[in-house]
Design a protein around this motif. Sequence first.
Motif, PDB file in Angstrom:
ATOM      1  N   ASN A  64      60.613  69.840   6.138  1.00 60.41           N
ATOM      2  CA  ASN A  64      59.191  69.595   5.869  1.00 60.41           C
ATOM      3  C   ASN A  64      59.005  69.377   4.377  1.00 60.41           C
ATOM      4  OD1 ASN A  64      58.573  70.047   8.592  1.00 60.41           O
ATOM      5  ND2 ASN A  64      58.456  72.255   8.238  1.00 60.41           N
ATOM      6  N   LYS A  65      58.103  68.465   4.045  1.00 59.31           N
ATOM      7  CA  LYS A  65      57.849  68.184   2.630  1.00 59.31           C
ATOM      8  C   LYS A  65      57.067  69.338   2.008  1.00 59.31           C
ATOM      9  CE  LYS A  65      53.705  65.426   3.613  1.00 59.31           C
ATOM     10  NZ  LYS A  65      53.061  64.098   3.453  1.00 59.31           N
ATOM     11  N   HIS A  66      57.387  69.604   0.749  1.00 61.12           N
ATOM     12  CA  HIS A  66      56.722  70.686   0.019  1.00 61.12           C
ATOM     13  C   HIS A  66      55.381  70.249  -0.565  1.00 61.12           C
ATOM     14  CE1 HIS A  66      56.130  74.093  -2.605  1.00 61.12           C
ATOM     15  NE2 HIS A  66      56.120  73.310  -3.666  1.00 61.12           N
ATOM     16  N   LYS A  67      55.351  69.048  -1.058  1.00 61.20           N
ATOM     17  CA  LYS A  67      54.118  68.488  -1.586  1.00 61.20           C
ATOM     18  C   LYS A  67      54.213  66.970  -1.500  1.00 61.20           C
ATOM     19  CE  LYS A  67      55.776  68.815  -6.374  1.00 61.20           C
ATOM     20  NZ  LYS A  67      55.518  69.317  -7.730  1.00 61.20           N
ATOM     21  N   PRO A  68      53.088  66.279  -1.462  1.00 60.76           N
ATOM     22  CA  PRO A  68      51.728  66.825  -1.548  1.00 60.76           C
ATOM     23  C   PRO A  68      51.260  67.441  -0.226  1.00 60.76           C
ATOM     24  CG  PRO A  68      51.647  64.463  -1.279  1.00 60.76           C
ATOM     25  CD  PRO A  68      53.096  64.804  -1.392  1.00 60.76           C
ATOM     26  N   ARG A  69      50.446  68.505  -0.351  1.00 66.54           N
ATOM     27  CA  ARG A  69      49.857  69.139   0.814  1.00 66.54           C
ATOM     28  C   ARG A  69      48.415  68.658   0.944  1.00 66.54           C
ATOM     29  NH1 ARG A  69      51.766  75.283  -0.189  1.00 66.54           N
ATOM     30  NH2 ARG A  69      51.563  74.614  -2.351  1.00 66.54           N
ATOM     31  N   HIS A 103      64.395  77.470  -6.504  1.00 68.43           N
ATOM     32  CA  HIS A 103      63.884  76.280  -5.826  1.00 68.43           C
ATOM     33  C   HIS A 103      64.214  75.042  -6.651  1.00 68.43           C
ATOM     34  CE1 HIS A 103      61.608  79.161  -3.469  1.00 68.43           C
ATOM     35  NE2 HIS A 103      61.002  79.591  -4.561  1.00 68.43           N
ATOM     36  N   TYR A 104      64.439  73.941  -5.930  1.00 69.11           N
ATOM     37  CA  TYR A 104      64.600  72.652  -6.589  1.00 69.11           C
ATOM     38  C   TYR A 104      63.860  71.608  -5.769  1.00 69.11           C
ATOM     39  CZ  TYR A 104      66.576  68.884  -9.342  1.00 69.11           C
ATOM     40  OH  TYR A 104      66.717  67.813 -10.179  1.00 69.11           O
ATOM     41  N   ASP A 105      63.058  70.780  -6.471  1.00 64.85           N
ATOM     42  CA  ASP A 105      62.216  69.780  -5.817  1.00 64.85           C
ATOM     43  C   ASP A 105      62.729  68.385  -6.149  1.00 64.85           C
ATOM     44  OD1 ASP A 105      60.700  71.965  -5.121  1.00 64.85           O
ATOM     45  OD2 ASP A 105      59.260  71.704  -6.761  1.00 64.85           O
ATOM     46  N   SER A 106      62.752  67.543  -5.122  1.00 59.23           N
ATOM     47  CA  SER A 106      63.134  66.147  -5.319  1.00 59.23           C
ATOM     48  C   SER A 106      62.679  65.353  -4.096  1.00 59.23           C
ATOM     49  CB  SER A 106      64.653  66.016  -5.502  1.00 59.23           C
ATOM     50  OG  SER A 106      65.319  66.197  -4.268  1.00 59.23           O
ATOM     51  N   PRO A 107      62.630  64.029  -4.205  1.00 57.37           N
ATOM     52  CA  PRO A 107      62.229  63.219  -3.038  1.00 57.37           C
ATOM     53  C   PRO A 107      63.268  63.191  -1.932  1.00 57.37           C
ATOM     54  CG  PRO A 107      61.847  62.030  -5.107  1.00 57.37           C
ATOM     55  CD  PRO A 107      62.691  63.222  -5.431  1.00 57.37           C
ATOM     56  N   ASP A 108      64.507  63.578  -2.214  1.00 55.52           N
ATOM     57  CA  ASP A 108      65.570  63.518  -1.218  1.00 55.52           C
ATOM     58  C   ASP A 108      65.925  64.932  -0.768  1.00 55.52           C
ATOM     59  OD1 ASP A 108      68.709  63.506  -0.557  1.00 55.52           O
ATOM     60  OD2 ASP A 108      67.861  61.529  -0.150  1.00 55.52           O
ATOM     61  N   VAL A 135      37.549  61.570  -2.150  1.00 61.43           N
ATOM     62  CA  VAL A 135      38.211  60.302  -1.810  1.00 61.43           C
ATOM     63  C   VAL A 135      39.381  60.045  -2.763  1.00 61.43           C
ATOM     64  CG1 VAL A 135      37.882  57.809  -1.741  1.00 61.43           C
ATOM     65  CG2 VAL A 135      36.176  59.318  -0.725  1.00 61.43           C
ATOM     66  N   THR A 136      39.164  60.341  -4.050  1.00 56.38           N
ATOM     67  CA  THR A 136      40.257  60.157  -5.017  1.00 56.38           C
ATOM     68  C   THR A 136      41.446  61.052  -4.678  1.00 56.38           C
ATOM     69  OG1 THR A 136      38.640  59.622  -6.732  1.00 56.38           O
ATOM     70  CG2 THR A 136      40.852  60.240  -7.453  1.00 56.38           C
ATOM     71  N   ALA A 137      41.147  62.309  -4.328  1.00 55.56           N
ATOM     72  CA  ALA A 137      42.227  63.221  -3.956  1.00 55.56           C
ATOM     73  C   ALA A 137      42.929  62.764  -2.686  1.00 55.56           C
ATOM     74  CB  ALA A 137      41.677  64.634  -3.778  1.00 55.56           C
ATOM     75  N   LEU A 138      42.162  62.274  -1.720  1.00 55.50           N
ATOM     76  CA  LEU A 138      42.763  61.807  -0.467  1.00 55.50           C
ATOM     77  C   LEU A 138      43.663  60.607  -0.711  1.00 55.50           C
ATOM     78  CD1 LEU A 138      42.967  61.882   2.622  1.00 55.50           C
ATOM     79  CD2 LEU A 138      40.891  60.481   2.708  1.00 55.50           C
ATOM     80  N   VAL A 139      43.162  59.621  -1.449  1.00 61.69           N
ATOM     81  CA  VAL A 139      43.967  58.425  -1.711  1.00 61.69           C
ATOM     82  C   VAL A 139      45.196  58.780  -2.547  1.00 61.69           C
ATOM     83  CG1 VAL A 139      43.946  56.172  -2.843  1.00 61.69           C
ATOM     84  CG2 VAL A 139      41.969  56.911  -1.506  1.00 61.69           C
ATOM     85  N   GLY A 140      44.972  59.624  -3.579  1.00 61.53           N
ATOM     86  CA  GLY A 140      46.107  60.017  -4.411  1.00 61.53           C
ATOM     87  C   GLY A 140      47.156  60.783  -3.637  1.00 61.53           C
ATOM     88  N   THR A 141      46.715  61.648  -2.722  1.00 58.14           N
ATOM     89  CA  THR A 141      47.671  62.410  -1.911  1.00 58.14           C
ATOM     90  C   THR A 141      48.464  61.500  -0.993  1.00 58.14           C
ATOM     91  OG1 THR A 141      46.206  64.340  -1.997  1.00 58.14           O
ATOM     92  CG2 THR A 141      47.879  64.304  -0.269  1.00 58.14           C
ATOM     93  N   LEU A 142      47.769  60.537  -0.379  1.00 56.71           N
ATOM     94  CA  LEU A 142      48.462  59.633   0.538  1.00 56.71           C
ATOM     95  C   LEU A 142      49.422  58.693  -0.192  1.00 56.71           C
ATOM     96  CD1 LEU A 142      45.519  58.724   2.951  1.00 56.71           C
ATOM     97  CD2 LEU A 142      47.350  60.390   3.305  1.00 56.71           C
ATOM     98  N   LEU A 143      49.137  58.399  -1.457  1.00 59.27           N
ATOM     99  CA  LEU A 143      50.004  57.491  -2.210  1.00 59.27           C
ATOM    100  C   LEU A 143      51.130  58.214  -2.933  1.00 59.27           C
ATOM    101  CD1 LEU A 143      47.371  55.042  -3.765  1.00 59.27           C
ATOM    102  CD2 LEU A 143      48.817  54.682  -1.761  1.00 59.27           C
TER     103      LEU A 143
END
Length: 760
Positions: free
Chosen positions: A464-469, A209-214, A74-82
């Motif tokens: 497609n988003k790279h993470k969270p998966r 690779h470069y990761d960012s929210p945009d 549940v913690t992983a699910l909530v953390g992933t969704l947030l």
Amino acid sequence: MNQENPEGHNAGLPTPAGPGGQQALALSRQQALSLDLRAGEPAADSDEINLLDYWRIIVKRRWTVLATLGIVVVTALVGTLLMTPIYRASTTVQIERDTIKVVEVEGFTPTESPADRDFYQTQYELLKSRSLAQRVISQLNLANDPVYLEMSRPSPWRALLGGGDDEEETLTAAEADSREDAKMSRMITGFLANLSIEPVRNSRLVRVHYDSPDPAYSQRVVNAVAEAYIAANLERRFDASSYAKTYLEDRLQQLKLKLEDSEKQLVEFAQREKIVDANDGSSLSTQSLGELNSAVAKAQDERIRAEARWRQAEAATGMGLASVLDSSIVQTLQETRAKLQAEYQDKLRVFKPAFPEMQQLKAQIDELDKQLGAEVANIKASIRAEYQAALAQEQLLKAQVGALKDEVLDLQSRSIQYNILKREVDTNRQQYDALLQRYKEIGIAGGVGTNNISIVDRAEVPTNKHKPRLALNLAVALLLGLFGGVLLAFVFEHLDDTLKSPEDVEKQMGLSVLGVIPMLKAPMTPAKALEDPRSAFAEAYRSVRTALQFSTDTGVPRCLLVTSASPSEGKSTTALTLAKNFAQLGKRVLIIDGDLRNPSLHRSLDKPNDIGLSNYLAGAAKATEVIHATDSPHLMFMPTGPLPPNPAELLMGPKMLSLISIASEKFDQVIIDGPPVMGLADAPILANMASGTLLVVEAGETRISLARNALKRLYAARAHVIGALLTKFSAKHAGYAYGYGGYNYYSYGAQPEPKKLARR
């Protein structure tokens, strides 16, 4: 062995009642000693791994495992969704191994090995270098980029803790520069944290690779990184080639002057010493000496052949020489003589030798012989003349060779310094030519076309988003939760030092388990459970009754004490149920409530407790006055009576031993419900008087140390402990998935009514 003396009363205990008291004493001492040794040593098979025991622990603690698993998932699910979605943009770069060789010396040129990874590892580190990151930050002006400012904004927790930007304040120039440097350093660190390098296995390709929210920001940054990397590589190559070119120009100028000086010294020395050098580097005298050596060898060969012909001519007859035979004059003369000789022989048959014609022919033949002899002599003279001429030529050539040798040796002695100067000239010329060639190559290598890095695939805007998966995070959480739950289950089990199963009782206490009483589920009570003779509860006590009959050589101990280490372990229920079971067999049974501190049997039997054991021990009543009949046939009951202030003194008196002796004679079975062992002296006193003692252990509640101490006290009181009884046992809680002892085959009221045979 140290014997306990609780409350100062055990020292005066009498010997066990009945025959074999000394044997019981020796046995109790041996058992106490073995218990002490067992308490201080690990189990013999502690090193063995029993997977079934581990499985039982997991089943027993299954709710701990499931709760831990649920919390982690549940913690992983909530953390992933947030979590903020992160987009990864990637570009592919090809890196070839092509380095600039500034100086190349034969025998010292490095060769590339297929397994050499230093070059590529260097390139990977350059891609992750802080200088490249600073270059990209400056080119893209990320310090003022809205996306970067949004990314670098402190989180609410950080802002709450005071980790945000400092307020504006008046700073000196040095402080401002220091703050700007610190800010740039933080930007570079954050930039590199989102940048990753992935070399493609068995190839010369690298994915950046470069990761960012945009997504667009990620694509723009990673392309800028690749371009800046190529530009930085070209600049390094250009700087290296420029430095090498300047260095080679200086070295060429130095070598040129050195070459000119060495050539000048060589020419001056040759003129002074009159040394003429041929095109191949040798002197004229040396060449002449070589030619004369060849002529001497040829003359010597001709002289040997001429001498061989002359020796042959001297040794052979006139007509035996090959030169004579090959002479045309000799051949003509021989032919003519042969004709005349034939004519002379032909006419000799007709004429006499004195005939004038015959004499004329004879004169002609003799003349021809003279001519042949003269011709042979001439040929021999010519052979000798040839030999003498060849010998004279050989001697003349040898004389000239000797003279030239002296001249060459003198020249060689004068040419040592010349050769030294000549080698120096050749060395300087080779170095000059090599550096001149490298200078030309550096000029070509400094061009843009020599770049060994290129972009294969430019980055595109990720969709497609790279993470969270979510699937990956849930799978990892599932594994971690399961592992953590199992680990917690084993930790709790290790911390739980209670006796949980019959194996624990036998292993930790060395007692035989005479029975296992299952736990009753609420609202079921022991009285209701015993009403059904087919229940697992009633069947378990019948099994204990059967086990007691085989506990000693003489069967069930005539006087049986039922006790436990601590209160509320089920000893009173056990004593009463066993008494009823023995009474059902037709035996005369007396049950005595020996707990003079907290009696309970009178409530279970619904009998008054006005007068009882305490009155008898105090001498205020007779035994027949304190024994009451019960609802069960053949079962008699003696309550405790009023609770005395000194139970231990009453029990140690002679009347208690007399009561047990008389009751054992009057009744087939005497069962005493004793008080707990720990903290009181009553139970050891009664255990010393009874023929046998049954120790009741509550599964999952009685601690190992407490049970061991209770057993040691009983052994110290010379008690005959015949075994243990495990009560309130739950097969599921203990980890026995299929039940223990077959108790899952019984249920309260679940058995259908037996079918009756129909009458015909």
